[in-house]
Design a protein around this motif. Structure first.
Motif, mmCIF file in Angstrom:
data_model
loop_
_atom_site.group_PDB
_atom_site.id
_atom_site.type_symbol
_atom_site.label_atom_id
_atom_site.label_comp_id
_atom_site.label_asym_id
_atom_site.label_seq_id
_atom_site.Cartn_x
_atom_site.Cartn_y
_atom_site.Cartn_z
ATOM 1 N N THR A 574 39.651 50.290 54.767
ATOM 2 C CA THR A 574 40.135 50.350 53.368
ATOM 3 C C THR A 574 39.623 49.382 52.228
ATOM 4 O O THR A 574 39.125 49.661 51.315
ATOM 5 N N SER A 575 39.424 47.953 52.859
ATOM 6 C CA SER A 575 38.790 47.157 51.959
ATOM 7 C C SER A 575 37.303 47.329 51.949
ATOM 8 O O SER A 575 36.764 47.277 50.624
ATOM 9 N N LEU A 576 36.510 47.890 52.999
ATOM 10 C CA LEU A 576 35.120 48.246 52.496
ATOM 11 C C LEU A 576 34.919 49.300 51.678
ATOM 12 O O LEU A 576 34.201 49.299 50.550
ATOM 13 N N THR A 577 35.888 50.427 51.918
ATOM 14 C CA THR A 577 35.620 51.709 50.916
ATOM 15 C C THR A 577 36.140 51.068 49.596
ATOM 16 O O THR A 577 35.322 51.608 48.612
ATOM 17 N N THR A 578 36.929 50.413 49.362
ATOM 18 C CA THR A 578 37.541 50.311 47.911
ATOM 19 C C THR A 578 36.568 49.037 47.297
ATOM 20 O O THR A 578 35.983 49.196 46.266
ATOM 21 N N GLY A 579 35.719 48.178 48.225
ATOM 22 C CA GLY A 579 34.937 47.546 47.643
ATOM 23 C C GLY A 579 33.647 48.126 47.377
ATOM 24 O O GLY A 579 32.930 47.686 46.023
ATOM 25 N N VAL A 580 33.176 49.056 47.956
ATOM 26 C CA VAL A 580 31.991 49.827 47.689
ATOM 27 C C VAL A 580 32.120 50.530 46.268
ATOM 28 O O VAL A 580 31.493 50.687 45.380
ATOM 29 N N ALA A 581 33.597 51.133 46.350
ATOM 30 C CA ALA A 581 33.657 52.068 44.929
ATOM 31 C C ALA A 581 33.735 51.086 43.896
ATOM 32 O O ALA A 581 33.358 51.455 42.753
ATOM 33 N N TYR A 582 34.185 49.722 44.185
ATOM 34 C CA TYR A 582 34.420 49.047 42.749
ATOM 35 C C TYR A 582 32.967 48.722 42.190
ATOM 36 O O TYR A 582 32.855 48.766 41.059
ATOM 37 N N PHE A 583 32.200 48.329 43.102
ATOM 38 C CA PHE A 583 30.772 47.877 42.686
ATOM 39 C C PHE A 583 30.011 49.322 42.354
ATOM 40 O O PHE A 583 29.435 49.042 41.123
ATOM 41 N N ALA A 584 30.431 50.381 42.756
ATOM 42 C CA ALA A 584 29.615 51.509 42.157
ATOM 43 C C ALA A 584 30.229 52.080 41.013
ATOM 44 O O ALA A 584 29.441 52.182 40.079
ATOM 45 N N ILE A 585 31.483 52.011 40.829
ATOM 46 C CA ILE A 585 32.136 52.419 39.477
ATOM 47 C C ILE A 585 31.865 51.417 38.371
ATOM 48 O O ILE A 585 31.215 51.779 37.346
ATOM 49 N N SER A 586 31.732 50.112 38.826
ATOM 50 C CA SER A 586 31.677 49.191 37.825
ATOM 51 C C SER A 586 30.207 49.358 37.272
ATOM 52 O O SER A 586 29.884 49.013 36.001
ATOM 53 N N GLU A 587 29.310 49.591 38.013
ATOM 54 C CA GLU A 587 27.785 49.616 37.479
ATOM 55 C C GLU A 587 27.429 51.048 36.831
ATOM 56 O O GLU A 587 26.677 50.826 35.992
ATOM 57 N N GLN A 588 28.038 51.873 37.115
ATOM 58 C CA GLN A 588 27.827 53.147 36.562
ATOM 59 C C GLN A 588 28.680 53.606 35.195
ATOM 60 O O GLN A 588 28.256 54.099 34.736
ATOM 61 N N LEU A 589 30.045 53.333 35.505
ATOM 62 C CA LEU A 589 30.883 53.731 34.348
ATOM 63 C C LEU A 589 31.535 52.778 33.744
ATOM 64 O O LEU A 589 32.702 53.041 33.247
ATOM 65 N N ARG A 590 31.414 51.406 33.844
ATOM 66 C CA ARG A 590 31.996 50.380 33.263
ATOM 67 C C ARG A 590 32.181 50.586 31.824
ATOM 68 O O ARG A 590 33.512 50.362 31.269
ATOM 69 N N ASP A 591 31.324 50.935 31.169
ATOM 70 C CA ASP A 591 31.419 50.952 29.571
ATOM 71 C C ASP A 591 32.339 52.166 29.199
ATOM 72 O O ASP A 591 32.526 52.249 27.970
ATOM 73 N N GLU A 592 32.553 52.839 30.062
ATOM 74 C CA GLU A 592 33.100 54.519 29.634
ATOM 75 C C GLU A 592 34.678 54.371 30.122
ATOM 76 O O GLU A 592 35.398 55.476 29.822
ATOM 77 N N LEU A 593 35.046 53.236 30.816
ATOM 78 C CA LEU A 593 36.317 53.154 31.408
ATOM 79 C C LEU A 593 37.382 52.209 30.889
ATOM 80 O O LEU A 593 36.583 51.484 30.239
ATOM 81 N N TYR A 594 38.516 52.692 30.594
ATOM 82 C CA TYR A 594 39.614 51.626 30.126
ATOM 83 C C TYR A 594 39.659 50.468 31.079
ATOM 84 O O TYR A 594 39.620 49.246 30.849
ATOM 85 N N SER A 595 40.088 50.929 32.415
ATOM 86 C CA SER A 595 39.777 49.922 33.269
ATOM 87 C C SER A 595 39.653 50.416 34.868
ATOM 88 O O SER A 595 39.904 51.663 34.977
ATOM 89 N N VAL A 596 38.920 49.786 35.756
ATOM 90 C CA VAL A 596 38.462 50.071 36.942
ATOM 91 C C VAL A 596 39.835 50.163 37.866
ATOM 92 O O VAL A 596 39.536 50.939 39.018
ATOM 93 N N ILE A 597 40.822 49.557 37.540
ATOM 94 C CA ILE A 597 41.890 49.231 38.454
ATOM 95 C C ILE A 597 42.744 50.424 39.004
ATOM 96 O O ILE A 597 42.812 50.981 40.094
ATOM 97 N N GLY A 598 42.738 51.589 37.970
ATOM 98 C CA GLY A 598 43.415 52.713 38.473
ATOM 99 C C GLY A 598 42.683 53.587 39.451
ATOM 100 O O GLY A 598 43.375 54.127 40.390
ATOM 101 N N PRO A 599 41.450 53.750 39.227
ATOM 102 C CA PRO A 599 40.679 54.756 40.189
ATOM 103 C C PRO A 599 40.468 53.903 41.573
ATOM 104 O O PRO A 599 40.679 54.665 42.590
ATOM 105 N N LEU A 600 40.369 52.458 41.485
ATOM 106 C CA LEU A 600 40.258 52.006 42.799
ATOM 107 C C LEU A 600 41.614 52.086 43.396
ATOM 108 O O LEU A 600 41.649 52.040 44.937
ATOM 109 N N VAL A 601 42.730 51.996 42.972
ATOM 110 C CA VAL A 601 43.971 52.152 43.414
ATOM 111 C C VAL A 601 44.267 53.507 44.052
ATOM 112 O O VAL A 601 44.701 53.760 45.484
ATOM 113 N N PHE A 602 43.827 54.653 43.632
ATOM 114 C CA PHE A 602 43.668 56.005 44.220
ATOM 115 C C PHE A 602 42.997 55.776 45.325
ATOM 116 O O PHE A 602 43.177 56.358 46.466
ATOM 117 N N ILE A 603 41.712 55.442 45.258
ATOM 118 C CA ILE A 603 40.581 55.361 46.288
ATOM 119 C C ILE A 603 41.319 54.776 47.543
ATOM 120 O O ILE A 603 41.030 54.949 48.604
#
Length: 670
Positions: A574-603
């Protein structure tokens, strides 16, 4: 002492010519198999009836203020060419539009979207092509005039006008939007821009669509709106990483654990890596917050910087707690790895067993597709009802769905089908796993055990013991239905604000939660007995219960400590998947999101459940081999036993290690 032994039942005796799990099997608990098939047939019949009498588009597609379903020909007007809904007031009243508008200037405060079409005043800059509204001419509704909607061509006065009425009227401003499930939702930037135009001094009470006169309502509305938007923008990351990446990581982890000599390295590496992931994520969040704060012209709000800083502290705290937890469990983990090694040997002999959770997931997904379609059509069979809201001297009509008793009762039936089928798929998987591991344990020549063992176990379990799986899963489904009914009553008690009822229902909910956990434990061990001896559910439950009671110390110790290794695996995946998702989403969609926390919780939630499927192989393997061992001890003596010496030594050392921890040193003064 003899009386106590009688209370714990007679010891197991080996059937004649016992040479492993029973070969001559018979179908068990056939009545439950028939009941399960009857339920599926009834569900299918009811689903076909719903498809014939409902229309899923009435649920998925939005409903305008006049009761027309956008994108369909349902209602008084043909809205086939206007599939999207543009909201006009707080009561979910809106109009159907051809496309969700995209405005470069974010907001045109001099253009109003009304129940009768576009209304524009001097200073507007968009054309009617930007917001193409369906034809509502002929409707008995008020039309905008300068006096009603835009007095003095002043945006601030227009907001409190009769027509706009702070988001409670029949007109609202043209704003930049994004589409979610055919609904046009206002962007955060457009809401902020509108605030500066219609409420520059903060004097007006802004509606819930924008700012609301309650700060808490505004924050609540914005939270859910932003979360909804973030989840929609990251939907491909949630599916790709939440499901795809977790399956790959879980499969790889389970595959590597079966390799001799790798287990110790993997478990301790997983522990350190899990801790490292939390500390690395904490550092990254803190560094990001400092970077945002250092910008000369801030790109992020103070709230976003504060949330990033808080997230950093939380991640550091979780990392610290994990260090303490693993320090406390280090000896238990070391002992448990001995039991997991034996399970790994079995998995090594039957590598295809790792693939079975994937097929379980596919089977459940196929059921869920049909089930979701039936439920969507069922919900669409509701009747429209009109609710009128008085706004000044004008009434706004809003249409809602109203469900009959038949629909409510059918909904409860579909919920029961969901519970029973889901639990049946899990139960059948447990029987298959138990039979695989039991065949490995009771084989004198382990080299003869292989992938064909998995295939034969699948066919035998499905043909002979589907009824046993249906029986056990039916019990869990009934308990879950009772808990669902209690949750419904709890919500009603909350609405009535009845403190006594809430307390009683809360206690009942806790009791049935405990009952469900106990039944899950008993069911799992009953499935193991069924896999070994081919007995029915009731007999298997009885034999499993007394077998556990006669060997409570060893079974309790092994179950307790081996759970640590399974837990480590789930946390790591779970931690590895969420960590990979955090860096991927932050790099690609950071400026388009209000917060990355919601998607990470779902993942993370998805990853946790999928990792549980893979680690469940080891959990069931440990339980099966342990029960086979104690059954082996009761049925045979000395060299007749099937247990390898390494397994016997591991179980004894685990029991002794647990006893030492429980030993009490007497006080010398007493």
């Amino acid at each position: 002492m003899g009386r106590e032994d009688e209370d714990l039942g007679e010891k197991l005796s080996a059937p004649p010519d016992f040479d492993g799990p029973t070969a001559n099997r018979r179908c068990t608990d056939v009545l439950c198999t028939i009941l399960l098939w009857c339920m599926w047939i009834c569900m299918t019949g009811l689903g076909i009836f719903c498809i014939q009498n409902g229309d899923y588009r009435l649920i998925l597609y939005p409903l305008d203020y006049d009761g027309n379903v956008c994108g369909t020909n349902y209602g008084g007007k043909n809205m086939t060419d206007f599939p999207y809904l543009y909201y006009v007031n707080d009561f979910s009243g809106g109009v159907c539009v051809k496309e969700c508008p995209t405005l470069e200037n974010l907001t045109d405060a001099h253009t109003l979207v009304t129940y009768g079409g576009l209304f524009q005043t001097e200073g507007s800059f968009i054309t009617s092509e930007v917001i193409s509204i369906a034809d509502y001419s002929g409707n008995d509704t008020l039309q905008c005039t300068e006096a009603l909607c835009y007095p003095g061509n002043d945006p601030e006065r227009s907001f409190t006008s009769f027509g706009v009425n702070q988001g409670k009227g029949y007109a609202y401003y043209a704003m930049d939007t994004y589409e979610v499930l055919w609904r046009c939702l206002f962007t955060e930037e457009a809401r902020t821009e509108l605030e500066t135009m219609v409420n520059p001094n903060g004097n007006n009470n802004i509606s819930m669509i924008e700012l609301t006169n309650s700060t808490y309502l505004k924050q609540g509305y914005n939270f859910w709106s932003n979360l909804y938007g973030d989840l929609f923008l990251t939907r491909y990351y949630i599916l790709g990483l939440g499901f795809g990446a977790t399956i790959v990581i879980g499969f790889t982890y389970a595959f590597l654990m079966r390799i001799p000599g790798v287990l110790n390295i993997m478990v301790w590496t997983s522990i350190f890596a899990t801790i490292g992931i939390f500390f690395a994520a904490g550092w990254y969040a803190g560094d990001t917050a400092k970077t945002w704060e250092s910008y000369d012209s801030p790109k992020y709000t103070e709230d976003e910087v504060r949330y990033a800083t808080i997230a950093s502290y939380v991640l550091y705290a979780v990392g610290g707690l994990l260090i303490l937890l693993f320090l406390f469990m280090r000896k238990r983990i070391q002992l448990a790895m001995g039991c997991v090694k034996e399970t790994s040997k079995a998995v090594l002999a039957m590598p295809t067993i790792i693939l079975f959770p994937v097929f379980q997931g596919i089977g459940f997904m196929c059921f869920m597709i049909a089930w979701a379609v039936y439920v969507a059509y069922l919900a669409s069979m509701g009747e429209f009802t009109t609710t009128e809201y008085g706004v000044g001297g004008y009434k706004i009509s809003v249409r809602w769905f109203e469900f009959s008793d038949f629909i409510y009762q059918s909904g409860w039936f579909f919920l029961f089908c969901f519970f029973w089928t889901g639990q049946f798929i899990l139960a059948l998987g447990e029987i298959i796993f138990a039979m695989c591991f039991a065949k490995w344990y009771f084989s004198r020549e382990k080299s003869r055990v292989g992938s064909l063992t998995v295939i034969s176990s699948i066919s035998a379990s499905m043909w002979y013991h589907s009824g046993t799986a249906a029986f056990g899963s039916l019990i869990i489904a009934i308990i879950k239905m009772i808990r669902a009914a209690l949750a419904y009553l709890q919500r009603k008690a909350e609405e009535m604000d009845n403190g006594i009822a809430k307390a009683i229902l809360c206690c009942l909910q806790c009791c049935f939660w405990c009952l469900e956990k106990c039944m899950r434990f008993l069911n799992k061990n009953a499935y193991i007995q069924c896999a070994i001896f081919g007995s029915s559910f009731c007999k298997s439950s009885k034999e499993a219960f007394f077998l556990i009671m006669r060997n409570a110390a060893r079974i309790g110790a092994i179950t307790y400590v081996s759970g640590g290794v399974v837990f480590v695996g789930k946390v790591f995946i779970t931690s590895l998947t969420t960590g990979v998702a955090y860096f991927a989403i932050s790099e690609q969609l950071r400026d388009e999101l209000y917060s990355v926390i919601g998607p990470l919780v779902f993942i993370a939630v998805i990853a946790w459940f999928i990792s549980g499927m893979f680690m469940g192989i080891y959990d069931m393997g440990i339980a099966t081999i342990l029960q086979c061992f104690v059954a082996d001890e009761e049925m045979f003596e000395g060299d007749e036993r099937f247990a390898p010496s390494s397994l016997a030594g591991t179980i004894d050392s685990t029991q002794q290690g647990t006893k030492k921890k429980k030993k009490v040193v007497p006080d010398g003064g007493n």
